[in-house]
Design a protein around this motif. Structure first.
Motif, short mmCIF file in Angstrom:
data_model
loop_
_atom_site.label_atom_id
_atom_site.label_comp_id
_atom_site.label_asym_id
_atom_site.label_seq_id
_atom_site.Cartn_x
_atom_site.Cartn_y
_atom_site.Cartn_z
N CYS A 35 2.10 7.41 -19.90
CA CYS A 35 3.09 7.32 -20.99
C CYS A 35 2.63 8.25 -22.10
O CYS A 35 1.48 8.19 -22.53
CB CYS A 35 3.20 5.89 -21.50
SG CYS A 35 4.23 5.76 -22.98
N TYR B 235 3.08 8.13 -25.08
CA TYR B 235 2.78 7.41 -26.33
C TYR B 235 1.64 6.42 -26.18
O TYR B 235 0.91 6.16 -27.12
CB TYR B 235 4.04 6.68 -26.82
CG TYR B 235 5.22 7.61 -26.88
CD1 TYR B 235 5.39 8.48 -27.96
CD2 TYR B 235 6.14 7.68 -25.83
CE1 TYR B 235 6.44 9.38 -28.00
CE2 TYR B 235 7.19 8.57 -25.87
CZ TYR B 235 7.34 9.42 -26.94
OH TYR B 235 8.37 10.31 -26.98
N CYS B 236 1.47 5.84 -24.97
CA CYS B 236 0.49 4.77 -24.77
C CYS B 236 -0.68 5.19 -23.88
O CYS B 236 -1.66 4.47 -23.79
CB CYS B 236 1.14 3.55 -24.14
SG CYS B 236 2.60 2.99 -25.02
N HIS C 59 9.09 3.37 -20.56
CA HIS C 59 7.98 2.42 -20.61
C HIS C 59 8.55 1.06 -21.03
O HIS C 59 8.41 0.63 -22.16
CB HIS C 59 6.90 2.90 -21.59
CG HIS C 59 5.60 2.19 -21.41
ND1 HIS C 59 4.52 2.40 -22.22
CD2 HIS C 59 5.21 1.27 -20.49
CE1 HIS C 59 3.52 1.63 -21.82
NE2 HIS C 59 3.92 0.94 -20.78
N CYS D 218 6.00 0.48 -24.78
CA CYS D 218 6.52 0.95 -26.06
C CYS D 218 8.03 1.12 -26.06
O CYS D 218 8.63 1.35 -27.11
CB CYS D 218 5.84 2.27 -26.43
SG CYS D 218 6.21 3.58 -25.24
ZN ZN Z 1 4.41 3.66 -23.80
#
Ligand code: ZN
Lengths: 108, 967
Positions: free
Chosen positions: A19, A21-22, A70, A74
């Motif tokens: 991901c 972002y994560c 996701h 998120c």
């Molecule tokens: Zn994420």
């Protein structure tokens, strides 16, 4: 009236998806969103064009461009390049970005 | 003489005797035994009967390669069928029963299987039993053939799941795995070692157990986790390793809080596979007779468990392992009648040791058959001279060479290559994230482990440390493979657990099942719990011989998980019963139960279905609740209804894009019914949309579709219209909603105390204010056909609102209404339920919502599809009412609608049907071809062979003008 029991997600999926972002997370946190970069024809499209948009996919053998979200994380959507033969994740990029250079996008 | 415990030796704890039971007989063993070693020590030879032919089988191996006989361990809910005795650690009180013994383990059923056996050739599942009749034989075959039985009671024990993320997972703690682990232990990468046995060491138990113990201690000091009793069963994508840890032996009672098995999902950046070698058996007549064992297994029973499986031995071998076995047997005080070696005479340290011990060696000889009744009593040997000799013996140790354990490597996509010198398939192609380490001897294995560790360390830009290696026996002389030692006899087995013989393989070749994939399925070889560990190569070799091909030309199948059978319990782990698919609970669940609600699950929500009074039948409750709404006032819990708030300047634009209706023209304070489509033009969901402010909407999808709709909005906003300024937030669980419905709903709402302008609140509107002192949104919308007020308060205030409603409701004879009654109320009105009265082909026009679409200016999801020929053709099924001609028969939901003469094809079906308490007659709706144009037409409803005369009627049966909604 009672709907069938919703079997909970089992660990039947094994990919590790990065991901943006994560970071890397297990596949069962994500939801597949289908083939990416499919421009939607407007109302004036003829039946054949519209049918192609609805029903035809590239069904890529090799690097495929896909949308993923996701879902149990998120909540962000992103693009993924996934090799459908080796199952390797080759690249991740944003929803508004063009595919990276490593992929030669086949003509639809 | 059968097996016995040696007076001394072994790595068992003789100070800790354990009592156990096998087939009803009490026996004893020691701590450190496996069930197999304890059975051998107690003189047990026949451990079970075989799958198809009911033949006696005994202990063959000393680990996962033990393909002799399966047992059930434990009783009732704790019973585990189909276990290999060599993989079950002995414990006090263990109860084991043989599998597939009918009528009993010892009873001679030769007469029976003599006539069953011809019925069970290879491919017997694929062949039709035309003579005399499969059914005549089925019962007997099913009783005589098969594996263990499933437990008779639910499993009482807990299973767990754990995740682990590591740099390196090492599978196998033998010489290769331990060397690799030691080399990496201090390199700074995180390492986990996985081994199926209670103690690390693998074959080092035979050569240098002290080194293995020291290695374990070193790893422990370095913080390397070693998972023992843990089987790596599958290697999946992106380095995901599936491991089952046996936390307590099968069948054993557990103390409170303990876990029986744990599923480890290990995500390893690198997998270092060092699972060792599996010894191959030899194929000869009656090679399944109890007393025939693998040579290294015999050595393990002697050395590790202090058990002599038999007194007098013949060794059949194609390599040096047989000679080592003979020397060990002699050293344990047992007799070795002969070593039968397939090779021309070779010299090697192992051969020299056997020769020095005075053991007779027959070179270029083959063991062709065993003799005996209940077990091995002799062996027939074909000598180099061409003559045949029969030797009396009670044990036969066989060695057919080694196969590297390639299961996980193959699962991960690795291809195998044929090593002619070793007569084995070995890993060849590189696999991403995977390193393999195996060797043909302890020395080679250690070197391979160190080299693999170095490659792994390099990937992490680290370096390994040098490892002091264990004592390594000298290298072996080359082997010479022998795939079949005797001719065409029926009882030369290739796969003991599947009861597949050499003759079955030839039959498959003769019937042209020559592809390796067909061979496997036709004969079932490798499909039983053995999973090809011992049977794979002999089967391939026999097929190669039968079809004049080489073994690599026949090829090999790709191994699939699991490597060893694993329990369903551990795959389910904590997800059993209520935790399988947890329900959603209403904030007022306890209050509903307090009123006697019968709760049922609707789309994962536990909701009140009905509130039956004492002594009331279900139909009576339905009638009472429905009439309470029609004549007075009722309250029902509508909290599960989806709630998505949309805010921002582009919210209206987004709603126009997802809806058939134009929602951007909705005035503030008003509510509109709308339908959403999929891009193919079929109905995705229906619901209402309220406008709370110029840039603030509240969307109410059906509770079942709430999360789908929220995900769709997210995708549109993030991916397709990222420039649009709109936020969509799902708030379903944030609000509790209680709906007052009925002619007295308005009076009750007023009595609750509210600052809302109730008298000017029309049907299909919404207002924000206070109700009973609580901040609330009140929507006047109706799913019952009566004036209804949905009062939404923050879910934390649900109880306060609930008690206020009941305090005010007494004078109105307020009644709680269950969802089943609501479903009847809506059916009287002809209101549809998405997914019940619609299906994946239903368009808005099929529901009567096609009219306004042409006037809508903008595009919306599914719009273009509505112009396709399929969506515009005549004869589409439309939602209409259905009434029985006799006025009393409740039409069967799902019953087909047959127009004209009542014969198929079907013209549609009943989607919802019930007795209407309001109208005192049945009501139904359904999808009927051209239904709206056939209003009043006669039809018949099929209920099995019965035909119920009915008529097509208006969708709405109660108050079609809607006076009560607006009143
Ligand atoms: Zn994420």
């Amino acid at each position: 009236m009672k709907p069938p029991l919703l079997a909970s997600r089992i660990e039947a999926t094994m990919h590790l998806i990065p991901c943006p972002y994560c970071g890397p997370r297990a596949e069962w946190e994500f939801q597949w969103g289908g083939e990416a970069h499919r421009p939607r024809p407007d109302l004036s499209a003829d039946d054949a064009t519209w049918a192609q948009y609805l029903f035809e996919r590239r069904n890529t053998r090799g690097p495929a461009l896909e949308r993923w979200v996701h879902r149990y994380g998120c909540g962000q959507w992103f693009h993924l390049v996934r090799d459908t033969v080796s199952h390797e994740v080759l690249a991740v990029y944003g929803v508004e970005d063009r595919p990276p250079d490593l992929v030669v996008e086949p003509t639809p | 003489m059968t097996g016995f415990r040696l007076p001394s030796g072994g790595q068992i704890d003789r100070s800790q005797p354990l009592s156990f039971q096998f087939d009803g007989t009490a026996m004893t063993g020691y701590s450190g035994d496996t069930l197999a070693s304890a059975l051998l020590a107690n003189g047990v030879r026949t451990v079970g009967r075989s799958f198809k032919y009911h033949r006696r089988r005994g202990i063959v191996g000393a680990g996962v390669e033990d393909a002799g006989a399966l047992v059930t361990v434990g009783t009732a809910g704790r019973s585990v069928p189909n276990l290999k005795p060599a993989t079950v650690p002995l414990y006090e009180g263990l109860v084991a029963t043989p599998v597939n013994v009918w009528p009993s383990l010892e009873m001679d059923v030769r007469a029976l299987h003599q006539w069953i056996a011809p019925l069970l050739p290879a491919g017997f599942y694929n062949k039709t039993f035309t003579w005399p009749s499969w059914h005549l034989f089925e019962g007997a075959i099913r009783r005589a053939a098969g594996f263990g039985t499933a437990p008779s009671a639910p499993d009482p024990d807990r299973y767990a799941k754990a995740h682990l993320s590591v740099d390196v997972a090492i599978v196998g703690a033998g010489p290769a795995g331990l060397t690799a682990a030691l080399a990496l232990a201090t390199s700074g990468v995180s390492v986990v070692v996985i081994d199926a046995n209670p103690r690390p060491g693998g074959s080092l138990a035979l050569t240098d157990p002290a080194w293995a113990r020291e290695a374990s201690a070193t790893l422990s000091r370095a913080g390397v986790r070693v998972l023992t009793n843990s089987t790596a069963f599958g290697l999946y994508d992106h380095g995901l390793l599936g491991v089952v840890e046996q936390c307590a032996p099968p069948g054993a009672e557990l103390s409170a809080g303990r876990v029986r098995e744990r599923l480890w999902l290990i995500r390893a950046a690198r997998c270092l596979l060092a699972p060792g070698l599996i010894e191959r058996p030899l194929v000869f007549a009656n090679n399944d007779r109890p007393g025939v064992m693998l040579a290294q297994a015999v050595r393990r029973y002697l050395t590790v468990y202090g058990v002599a499986p038999a007194q007098r031995w013949v060794i059949a071998t194609v390599g040096d392992e047989g000679h080592r076995c003979a020397v060990d047997l002699l050293a344990a005080g047992l007799d070795v009648a002969a070593i039968v070696d397939h090779r021309a005479a070779v010299t090697s340290p192992a051969v020299a040791a056997a020769t020095a011990a005075g053991i007779p060696i027959e070179w270029q000889a083959r063991l062709t058959a065993t003799l005996g009744r209940r077990g091995v009593e002799g062996a027939r040997i074909a000598l180099a001279s061409g003559s045949t000799r029969t030797v009396a013996c009670t044990g036969v140790a066989v060695h057919g060479g080694w196969s590297p354990t390639v299961h996980l490597y193959s699962q991960a996509g690795g291809r195998l290559a044929w090593d002619d010198a070793r007569a084995a398939f070995v890993p060849s192609t590189p696999v991403a994230r995977v390193e393999t380490a195996f060797g043909w001897s302890v020395g080679e294995a250690c070197a391979a482990g160190a080299a693999a560790a170095a490659r792994v360390a390099q990937a992490f830009q680290r370096s390994t440390v040098a490892v002091a290696l264990p004592t390594a026996p000298p290298a072996d002389a080359p082997l010479q493979p022998l795939w079949e030692a005797s001719g065409a006899e029926a009882s030369a087995f290739v796969d003991l657990l599947s009861d597949v013989t050499a003759r079955d393989i030839r039959l498959a070749a003769q019937e042209n099942y020559v592809s390796v994939e067909h061979l496997k399925r036709y004969t079932t070889t490798g499909m039983a719990p053995d999973q090809g560990k011992t049977s794979n190569l002999p089967a391939l070799a026999l097929m190669a011989a039968a079809t004049d091909r080489t073994i690599p030309e026949v090829g090999t199948t790709r191994f699939r998980p699991p490597f060893e059978p694993i329990s369903l319990g551990v795959l389910a782990h904590s997800r059993r019963g209520a935790l399988l698919a947890p329900s959603l609970t209403l904030p007022l669940a306890r209050e509903h139960l307090g009123l006697g609600a019968e709760m049922e699950e609707y789309g994962r929500w536990q909701r009140p279905a009905l509130y039956p009074r004492r002594g009331e039948r279900r139909e009576e409750t339905l009638v009472r609740e429905v009439l309470a709404v029609r004549n007075g006032v009722g309250v029902f819990d509508a909290s599960p209804l989806g709630k998505i708030e949309l805010t921002g300047p582009d919210a209206a634009r987004l709603l126009d894009f997802i809806s058939v209706q134009t929602l951007s023209t909705l005035p503030v304070g008003r509510v509109r019914y709308h339908v959403m489509l999929t891009e193919t033009g079929t109905v995705l969901d229906d619901g209402v949309c309220a406008r709370l402010g110029p840039e603030h909407f509240l969307l109410s999808p059906s509770s079942a579709m709430a999360s789908t709709v929220a995900t769709l909005l997210d995708e549109l906003l993030q991916c397709d219209f990222p420039a649009w300024r709109c936020l969509a937030t799902a708030v379903t669980q944030g609000w509790a909603v209680l709906t007052l419905t009925g002619p007295n709903a308005l009076a009750l709402l007023s009595a609750l105390g509210t600052d809302l302008p109730l008298s000017t609140l029309p049907h299909m509107s919404i207002a924000t204010g206070r109700v009973a002192g609580l901040p609330a949104r009140v929507a006047r919308v109706s799913f019952t056909g009566e004036a209804s007020y949905e009062i939404a308060v923050p879910s934390t205030a649900a109880q306060t609102l609930w008690h206020a409603i009941w305090a005010a409701g007494t004078v109105f004879d307020l009644q709680p209404i269950g969802l089943e009654s609501v479903l009847v109320l809506r059916l009287e009105k002809g209101y549809l339920i998405h997914g019940v009265d619609t299906d994946g082909e239903t368009t808005p026009d099929d529901l009567g919502y096609g009219g306004g679409i042409a006037r809508k200016a903008s595009d919306f999801i599914g719009r273009r599809s509505l112009l396709r020929p399929e969506q515009r053709r005549s004869g589409r099924r439309q939602l209409v009412g259905l009434t029985p001609e006799d006025g009393v028969t409740v039409l069967p939901a799902g019953g087909h609608v047959l127009l004209d003469d009542g014969t198929p094809p079907s013209d549609g079906w009943v989607t919802s049907s019930a007795y209407s308490p309001t109208l005192a007659r049945p009501v139904a709706i359904g999808l009927v071809a051209d239904g709206r144009a056939r209003m009043g037409a006669r039809c018949q409803i099929a209920d099995g062979d019965r035909r119920i005369p009915a008529r097509i009627a208006a969708l709405c049966a109660w108050d079609p003008e809607g006076r009560r909604l607006h009143g």
